[in-house]
Scaffold this active site. Structure first.
Site, PDB file in Angstrom:
ATOM      1  N   HIS A  52       0.871  -1.186   0.000  1.00  0.00           N
ATOM      2  CA  HIS A  52       0.000   0.000   0.000  1.00  0.00           C
ATOM      3  C   HIS A  52       0.903   1.230   0.000  1.00  0.00           C
ATOM      4  O   HIS A  52       1.309   1.740   1.045  1.00  0.00           O
ATOM      5  CB  HIS A  52      -0.932  -0.007   1.218  1.00  0.00           C
ATOM      6  CG  HIS A  52      -2.022   1.017   1.122  1.00  0.00           C
ATOM      7  ND1 HIS A  52      -3.366   0.703   1.175  1.00  0.00           N
ATOM      8  CD2 HIS A  52      -1.981   2.363   0.948  1.00  0.00           C
ATOM      9  CE1 HIS A  52      -4.094   1.788   1.059  1.00  0.00           C
ATOM     10  NE2 HIS A  52      -3.271   2.827   0.922  1.00  0.00           N
TER      11      HIS A  52
ATOM     12  N   HIS B 118       1.470   4.842  -2.415  1.00  0.00           N
ATOM     13  CA  HIS B 118       1.079   5.704  -3.536  1.00  0.00           C
ATOM     14  C   HIS B 118       2.336   6.364  -4.095  1.00  0.00           C
ATOM     15  O   HIS B 118       3.042   7.058  -3.347  1.00  0.00           O
ATOM     16  CB  HIS B 118       0.093   6.778  -3.069  1.00  0.00           C
ATOM     17  CG  HIS B 118      -1.187   6.214  -2.528  1.00  0.00           C
ATOM     18  ND1 HIS B 118      -2.333   6.132  -3.283  1.00  0.00           N
ATOM     19  CD2 HIS B 118      -1.505   5.695  -1.318  1.00  0.00           C
ATOM     20  CE1 HIS B 118      -3.313   5.602  -2.559  1.00  0.00           C
ATOM     21  NE2 HIS B 118      -2.832   5.325  -1.360  1.00  0.00           N
TER      22      HIS B 118
ATOM     23  N   ARG C 265       4.252  17.195 -14.126  1.00  0.00           N
ATOM     24  CA  ARG C 265       3.675  17.750 -15.354  1.00  0.00           C
ATOM     25  C   ARG C 265       3.706  16.805 -16.548  1.00  0.00           C
ATOM     26  O   ARG C 265       2.935  16.944 -17.468  1.00  0.00           O
ATOM     27  CB  ARG C 265       4.387  19.070 -15.697  1.00  0.00           C
ATOM     28  CG  ARG C 265       4.050  20.199 -14.724  1.00  0.00           C
ATOM     29  CD  ARG C 265       4.851  21.444 -15.045  1.00  0.00           C
ATOM     30  NE  ARG C 265       6.266  21.137 -15.151  1.00  0.00           N
ATOM     31  CZ  ARG C 265       7.096  21.043 -14.110  1.00  0.00           C
ATOM     32  NH1 ARG C 265       6.650  21.230 -12.892  1.00  0.00           N
ATOM     33  NH2 ARG C 265       8.369  20.742 -14.291  1.00  0.00           N
TER      34      ARG C 265
ATOM     35  N   GLY D 185      -9.428   8.059  -2.025  1.00  0.00           N
ATOM     36  CA  GLY D 185     -10.316   9.213  -1.873  1.00  0.00           C
ATOM     37  C   GLY D 185     -11.124   9.161  -0.596  1.00  0.00           C
ATOM     38  O   GLY D 185     -10.734   8.507   0.372  1.00  0.00           O
TER      39      GLY D 185
ATOM     40  N   GLU E  64     -11.271   3.564   6.560  1.00  0.00           N
ATOM     41  CA  GLU E  64     -10.215   4.498   6.983  1.00  0.00           C
ATOM     42  C   GLU E  64     -10.854   5.650   7.770  1.00  0.00           C
ATOM     43  O   GLU E  64     -10.427   5.960   8.871  1.00  0.00           O
ATOM     44  CB  GLU E  64      -9.473   5.020   5.740  1.00  0.00           C
ATOM     45  CG  GLU E  64      -8.362   6.021   6.035  1.00  0.00           C
ATOM     46  CD  GLU E  64      -7.666   6.524   4.763  1.00  0.00           C
ATOM     47  OE1 GLU E  64      -8.275   6.419   3.669  1.00  0.00           O
ATOM     48  OE2 GLU E  64      -6.538   7.031   4.868  1.00  0.00           O
TER      49      GLU E  64
ATOM     50  N   ASP F 108       1.812   3.899   2.957  1.00  0.00           N
ATOM     51  CA  ASP F 108       0.771   4.708   2.318  1.00  0.00           C
ATOM     52  C   ASP F 108       1.375   5.887   1.540  1.00  0.00           C
ATOM     53  O   ASP F 108       1.544   5.794   0.326  1.00  0.00           O
ATOM     54  CB  ASP F 108      -0.249   5.173   3.375  1.00  0.00           C
ATOM     55  CG  ASP F 108      -1.580   5.599   2.798  1.00  0.00           C
ATOM     56  OD1 ASP F 108      -1.800   5.388   1.599  1.00  0.00           O
ATOM     57  OD2 ASP F 108      -2.405   6.133   3.562  1.00  0.00           O
TER      58      ASP F 108
HETATM   59  N1  HPA Z   1      -6.732   7.222   1.474  1.00  0.00           N
HETATM   60  C1  HPA Z   1      -7.503   7.829   0.578  1.00  0.00           C
HETATM   61  N2  HPA Z   1      -7.001   8.464  -0.475  1.00  0.00           N
HETATM   62  C2  HPA Z   1      -5.674   8.499  -0.634  1.00  0.00           C
HETATM   63  C3  HPA Z   1      -4.825   7.889   0.269  1.00  0.00           C
HETATM   64  C4  HPA Z   1      -5.369   7.196   1.360  1.00  0.00           C
HETATM   65  O1  HPA Z   1      -4.670   6.559   2.158  1.00  0.00           O
HETATM   66  N3  HPA Z   1      -3.555   8.113  -0.162  1.00  0.00           N
HETATM   67  C5  HPA Z   1      -3.651   8.820  -1.298  1.00  0.00           C
HETATM   68  N4  HPA Z   1      -4.934   9.063  -1.595  1.00  0.00           N
HETATM   69 ZN    ZN Z   2      -3.723   4.850   0.509  1.00  0.00          ZN
END
Ligand code: HPA
Ligand code: ZN
Length: 344
Positions: free
Chosen positions: A17, A19, A70, A179, A209, A286
């Site tokens: 997990h 991003h 960009r 989101g 979450e 995360d």
């Molecule tokens: N939760 C929701 N949206 C997100 C997250 C997350 O952990 N990380 C990046 N966008």
């Molecule tokens: Zn996330």
């Protein structure tokens, strides 16, 4: 005797997990701003973009950082810096979310006038991925992430793109939804998840979450195979039982939850409780650049705050490969390697 941090570093780990955009640190953002920008950003300017007060503010800050990406050159550099960071922590494999939904939302006009924009960005990400595998020995898979509080049509576009690109790029393993769960749950995406699964994509989902256990149930009901955060599952004993019996992989992110204010402290995080109950727990960072902790830090914090022994940290590392979307033989090879790590 080596320190716990040194021991964690040499423990083979997968991160599930993570991003891509959330790995961009302020110094990397400065570097990105120097790629063809008339006035590069200062470090202080970059740092101000990372400020947020709560979960909503975090989502906004995340989007602002994505704006700085960009084009292909920026994505390639960001992915390469991410890979270097993973290698430095002893992460051997990562399954990385790309916020494709945000890319399309941020530049609808540019997207229409240049249909090659996303393919060019993705080709740049692939260059970084292959370089990481070759030079650092770190393997990556990609998960195309849509934003649940945008429209269902926008998510459809993200998931169908993943399905269409998969045959050319087997590194695209799955799709996910991030989101704001307080605005949109999982039910509206049921048909899209079914379609994605039929196309051979694996299904992840952020669930529970900022919301209660009913959101986690909903995520399971639409076929999500792996769940992100799952913070509120402890409020529903029946749900915990189901997660246990099915051994649903959980992508926990303790520092993220504390920093966005959805969990009051690391001590209050259910990591220990879930692990002791026998759930399929994995540790993840995360968005490490926003939350100040890498996945290696998460293992160290599990040791320091929740008293995880080396044998238990090894179990978490094993879970990370078991829960990955790697082929079975590769999972087993990593698990065997963990078995040979000393210091239980
Ligand atoms: N939760 C929701 N949206 C997100 C997250 C997350 O952990 N990380 C990046 N966008
Ligand atoms: Zn996330």
């Amino acid at each position: 005797m080596e320190t716990i941090s040194e021991w964690i570093r040499q423990l083979p780990k997968a991160e599930l997990h993570l991003h891509l955009e959330g790995t961009i640190t302020p110094p990397t953002l400065v570097e990105l701003s120097m790629l063809g920008n008339a006035r590069p950003m200062t470090l202080t300017e970059a740092q101000t973009l990372y400020a947020y007060e709560d979960f909503t503010g975090f989502l906004q800050a995340f989007k602002t950082v994505v704006t700085e990406l960009r084009g292909p050159a920026e994505y390639e550099l960001a992915a390469w810096r991410m890979l270097q960071g993973l290698a430095a922590q002893g992460v051997c494999h990562a399954e990385v979310y790309i916020s494709v939904g945000v890319i399309f939302r941020l530049r609808p006009e540019e997207d229409k006038s240049n249909p090659d924009l996303f393919p060019d960005i993705f080709a740049a990400l692939e260059r970084a991925r292959l370089r990481g595998e070759r030079e650092l020995g770190v393997t990556l898979s990609w998960i195309f992430d849509a934003v649940r509080h945008f429209t269902v049509e926008e998510a459809a576009r993200v998931f169908r793109l993943a399905a269409a690109m998969r045959s050319a790029y087997p590194s695209i393993v799955g799709i996910g939804l991030g989101g704001d769960e307080r605005k949109t749950g999982s039910e509206p995406f049921r048909a899209l998840y079914e379609e994605a699964a039929a196309a051979g994509l694996r299904l992840t989902n952020h669930a529970g979450e900022t919301t209660g256990p009913e959101a986690i149930r909903e995520a399971l009901e639409i076929g999500s195979e792996r769940l992100g955060h799952v913070l509120s599952a402890g409020d529903d004993p029946m749900l915990l039982q189901e997660l246990l019996l099915r051994q649903v992989p959980l992508e926990l992110n303790p520092s993220s939850n504390v920093k966005t204010g959805v969990c009051p402290s690391l001590e209050a995080h259910p990591l220990r409780r879930y692990f002791d109950a026998g759930l399929m727990v994995t540790l993840n960072s995360d968005d490490p650049a926003f939350f100040g902790a890498t996945v290696a830090d998460e293992y160290r914090l599990a040791h320091e705050v929740h008293g995880f022994s080396r044998a238990e940290l090894r179990q978490l590392a094993e879970n990370s490969f078991r829960s990955s979307f790697l082929p079975e033989a590769e999972k087993q090879a990593w698990i065997d390697r963990i078995g040979s790590v000393a210091g239980a």
